[in-house]
Design a protein around this motif. Structure first.
Motif, mmCIF file in Angstrom:
data_model
loop_
_atom_site.group_PDB
_atom_site.id
_atom_site.type_symbol
_atom_site.label_atom_id
_atom_site.label_comp_id
_atom_site.label_asym_id
_atom_site.label_seq_id
_atom_site.Cartn_x
_atom_site.Cartn_y
_atom_site.Cartn_z
ATOM 1 N N ARG A 10 -27.985 -2.047 -39.089
ATOM 2 C CA ARG A 10 -27.868 -3.201 -38.199
ATOM 3 C C ARG A 10 -26.390 -3.436 -37.905
ATOM 4 O O ARG A 10 -25.559 -3.360 -38.807
ATOM 5 N N CYS A 11 -26.078 -3.671 -36.656
ATOM 6 C CA CYS A 11 -24.695 -3.992 -36.297
ATOM 7 C C CYS A 11 -24.696 -4.857 -35.048
ATOM 8 O O CYS A 11 -25.709 -4.984 -34.358
ATOM 9 N N GLU A 12 -23.559 -5.420 -34.783
ATOM 10 C CA GLU A 12 -23.410 -6.264 -33.603
ATOM 11 C C GLU A 12 -23.612 -5.443 -32.340
ATOM 12 O O GLU A 12 -24.411 -5.776 -31.472
ATOM 13 N N SER A 13 -22.867 -4.349 -32.223
ATOM 14 C CA SER A 13 -22.926 -3.487 -31.045
ATOM 15 C C SER A 13 -22.309 -2.138 -31.394
ATOM 16 O O SER A 13 -21.245 -2.089 -32.017
ATOM 17 N N THR A 14 -22.958 -1.042 -31.015
ATOM 18 C CA THR A 14 -22.375 0.277 -31.275
ATOM 19 C C THR A 14 -21.085 0.456 -30.479
ATOM 20 O O THR A 14 -20.169 1.142 -30.928
ATOM 21 N N ASN A 16 -18.907 -1.922 -29.906
ATOM 22 C CA ASN A 16 -17.878 -2.622 -30.676
ATOM 23 C C ASN A 16 -17.408 -1.772 -31.855
ATOM 24 O O ASN A 16 -16.198 -1.706 -32.148
ATOM 25 N N GLU A 17 -18.352 -1.124 -32.546
ATOM 26 C CA GLU A 17 -17.981 -0.247 -33.662
ATOM 27 C C GLU A 17 -17.121 0.913 -33.163
ATOM 28 O O GLU A 17 -16.154 1.312 -33.823
ATOM 29 N N GLN A 38 -29.165 -3.390 -33.010
ATOM 30 C CA GLN A 38 -27.916 -4.049 -32.624
ATOM 31 C C GLN A 38 -28.287 -5.382 -31.985
ATOM 32 O O GLN A 38 -29.127 -5.444 -31.099
ATOM 33 N N PHE A 39 -27.667 -6.437 -32.475
ATOM 34 C CA PHE A 39 -28.089 -7.766 -32.048
ATOM 35 C C PHE A 39 -27.221 -8.368 -30.949
ATOM 36 O O PHE A 39 -27.513 -9.446 -30.455
ATOM 37 N N GLU A 40 -26.164 -7.649 -30.530
ATOM 38 C CA GLU A 40 -25.339 -8.112 -29.413
ATOM 39 C C GLU A 40 -25.017 -6.920 -28.521
ATOM 40 O O GLU A 40 -23.855 -6.655 -28.216
ATOM 41 N N LYS A 42 -24.268 -4.552 -25.479
ATOM 42 C CA LYS A 42 -23.460 -4.873 -24.310
ATOM 43 C C LYS A 42 -23.954 -4.113 -23.084
ATOM 44 O O LYS A 42 -24.222 -2.917 -23.135
ATOM 45 N N ARG A 48 -26.261 -8.539 -21.397
ATOM 46 C CA ARG A 48 -26.700 -8.043 -22.697
ATOM 47 C C ARG A 48 -27.686 -6.906 -22.514
ATOM 48 O O ARG A 48 -28.467 -6.877 -21.565
#
Length: 281
Positions: A10-14, A16-17, A38-40, A42, A48
């Motif tokens: 789980r991550c915010e956004s791939t 972003n990583e 991914q919960f945010e 882009k 979104r």
């Protein structure tokens, strides 16, 4: 290029990583990022990207360009936009391979959405977001983010998944991890073609540019067909004639402009594809 692969439960956004990784690495390195959830996610211009955890593909590639590649690209006008075209075609090819679909049933909705046709209805199955990192006047890094609706169901509006299109359920070709491998292969091939073309003679680059543009424009949704669009709040009939070298959509309006006037549209937020929304009503 040495490829590093990172997978997250789980991550915010791939994306972003991938952008964080770019800041910490040296030239000539590549990394691929995937996530179960991914919960945010882009999308284009701040929107979104919605993904069903464990069912859909969230994939990003970060490239820290070799100094020679970045310097060579700066010598050629609009060379960086050619990557967008090549990557978009690579993503479309990945979907086509998974579905075994006819090329006529898959299209690119300007600027970076992947659409598939089922029973004469066009729906979105994927999207692409490319972000560049600058250092002074030069691009030093690129993040390519691609999302594909693979196994999710009950999608609303003009969205669908590969499983919904075929009605075949969780086929091997639709598994996110399988799509990730195919996508990596196809995107890397597109990047290698681009790097080779900008390092060759100008005539080779022109040939590559013409061939890529022909392939890209030939897969555009709505190409050379009169359709209803909403432009700046007003419904108008227009047809797309292509995408220029700066990435702008070229629209020929049926009325209200000189007969052969082609408008270059650079803000997709001002253009609504009314005819797509009316398919499902």
């Amino acid at each position: 290029m040495d490829i590093h692969r990172h997978h997250f439960e789980r991550c915010e956004s791939t994306n972003n990583e991938a952008n964080r990784w770019l800041k910490l690495n040296v030239n000539g390195r590549v990394a691929v990022f995937t996530a179960e959830d991914q919960f945010e996610g882009k999308g284009q211009r701040g929107s979104r990207w919605e993904q069903a955890p464990g069912l859909d593909l969230a994939w990003s590639m970060a490239i820290k360009w070799p100094k020679g590649t970045a310097a060579m690209a700066m010598k050629h006008e609009n060379a960086w936009f050619l990557i967008n075209k090549g990557v978009t075609l690579a993503a479309l090819a990945t979907v086509q391979e998974a579905l075994g679909a006819s090329p006529s049933n898959l299209c690119i909705k300007w600027p970076n959405d992947l659409f598939v046709q089922k029973q004469e209805i066009w729906k979105k199955c994927g999207g692409i977001l490319i972000e560049n990192t600058w250092q002074g006047p030069s691009i030093v890094g690129t993040v390519i983010g691609i999302g594909i609706n693979a196994l999710s169901s009950h999608l609303t509006g003009t969205r669908t998944s590969l499983a919904e299109v075929t009605g075949q359920g969780p086929q091997t070709e639709f598994q996110p991890q399988f799509l990730a491998k195919q996508l990596e292969k196809n995107v890397l091939h597109a990047i290698h073609q681009w790097e080779s073309s900008i390092s060759d003679a100008a005539v080779i680059l022109r040939q590559y540019q013409q061939e890529l543009t022909s392939r890209f424009d030939g897969r555009l949704l709505g190409l050379c067909v009169w359709r209803v669009y909403r432009w700046k709040g007003v419904d108008r009939i227009g047809k797309i004639t292509g995408v220029d070298q700066s990435g702008r959509c070229l629209m020929h309006w049926q009325e209200g402009e000189p007969e052969n006037y082609i408008q270059a549209i650079d803000n997709n937020k001002q253009l609504t594809w009314s005819w797509l929304n009316r398919q499902t009503t």
